[in-house]
Scaffold this active site. Sequence first.
Site, PDB file in Angstrom:
ATOM      1  N   GLY A 130      34.710   5.206 -86.389  1.00 50.51           N
ATOM      2  CA  GLY A 130      36.119   5.411 -86.696  1.00 50.51           C
ATOM      3  C   GLY A 130      36.430   5.256 -88.173  1.00 50.51           C
ATOM      4  O   GLY A 130      35.547   5.306 -89.021  1.00 50.51           O
TER       5      GLY A 130
ATOM      6  N   GLY B  69      33.784  12.808 -95.023  1.00 45.28           N
ATOM      7  CA  GLY B  69      32.362  12.797 -94.695  1.00 45.28           C
ATOM      8  C   GLY B  69      32.133  12.979 -93.210  1.00 45.28           C
ATOM      9  O   GLY B  69      31.336  13.822 -92.781  1.00 45.28           O
ATOM     10  N   HIS B  70      32.862  12.187 -92.401  1.00 44.00           N
ATOM     11  CA  HIS B  70      32.766  12.351 -90.947  1.00 44.00           C
ATOM     12  C   HIS B  70      33.182  13.757 -90.528  1.00 44.00           C
ATOM     13  O   HIS B  70      32.543  14.394 -89.691  1.00 44.00           O
ATOM     14  CB  HIS B  70      33.685  11.350 -90.230  1.00 44.00           C
ATOM     15  CG  HIS B  70      33.329   9.917 -90.425  1.00 44.00           C
ATOM     16  ND1 HIS B  70      34.106   9.065 -91.159  1.00 44.00           N
ATOM     17  CD2 HIS B  70      32.293   9.174 -89.955  1.00 44.00           C
ATOM     18  CE1 HIS B  70      33.567   7.854 -91.148  1.00 44.00           C
ATOM     19  NE2 HIS B  70      32.467   7.897 -90.427  1.00 44.00           N
TER      20      HIS B  70
ATOM     21  N   GLN C 107      25.498  -4.297 -84.030  1.00 44.40           N
ATOM     22  CA  GLN C 107      24.844  -3.955 -85.292  1.00 44.40           C
ATOM     23  C   GLN C 107      25.434  -4.712 -86.475  1.00 44.40           C
ATOM     24  O   GLN C 107      25.052  -4.487 -87.626  1.00 44.40           O
ATOM     25  CB  GLN C 107      24.891  -2.450 -85.550  1.00 44.40           C
ATOM     26  CG  GLN C 107      26.260  -1.872 -85.859  1.00 44.40           C
ATOM     27  CD  GLN C 107      26.246  -0.357 -85.858  1.00 44.40           C
ATOM     28  OE1 GLN C 107      26.110   0.279 -84.816  1.00 44.40           O
ATOM     29  NE2 GLN C 107      26.399   0.251 -87.037  1.00 44.40           N
TER      30      GLN C 107
END
Length: 279
Positions: free
Chosen positions: A30, A35-36, A60
Amino acid sequence: MRIEKTKLSMNAILDEKRQEGTIGFVPTMGALHEGHLSLVQRSVNENDYTVVSVFVNPTQFNNPEDLSTYPRTLEADVELLKEAGCDMVFAPSVKEMYPEPDHRTFDFGTLETVMEGEMRPGHFNGVGQIVSKLFDYVRPDHAYFGMKDFQQVAIIQRLVELLNLNVEIVPCDIIREEDGLAKSSRNLLLTENHRLAAPTIYKVLKESVALDKALTVEKTIQRTIAEINKNTLLEVEYFSIVNDRTLQPMNKWEDAERAVGCIAVQAGAVRLIDNIVFN
């Protein structure tokens, strides 16, 4: 565009879509940026149906504060994904993804013993846990990852080999701000002064490449660290020049056909990573 929150509801749709064509998948945490969205647009262009997951994965994070402060902007993300042509958003809860603790461990060999793996113990095992779950749920034909997380892409490619998964990993170029800073969700957390300082990272990386290997590997590393640390708002955590396939540090330029410089820099409370190819 559909928004699904459970594996069952998602797969009720995807089981049908698999019969109609290819499925592209972009896993994210999110706080989406260009870039996403470049990954999403590539998936839309190359597949018949595109799924984007939005999930901040707790396994992570080895720093609880980092997990708690990670930006969460689901409503804004959904609007951006609609505009990008996404077909489905998978936005599960932690309980949906981890109904019980995941004790699986993955052996990524030397890929995980350097750089991010060394600085963030357990991080890549958490990446393996969540990505393997998402691949199992979505069963995509193609999955898209940004090369800003250079080491992570190598880890995920190894994960696919370890689990013999039938998915093609598609690495995509880094998208940068006009001033060169690699786009990242963490950029939202930078103070005004640290945001002004952050482009120094890419500026110095480009200078190091422009030297065209006039210096040794060791001298190039030393120069890069020193030049960035001249800015008192930035502190280099590591800078490594590695073989792009093994990710192992290089001693001489001749040690690999392709060298990649990978860096992590602390900008106040925010940790930024970037990389650049040397040939």
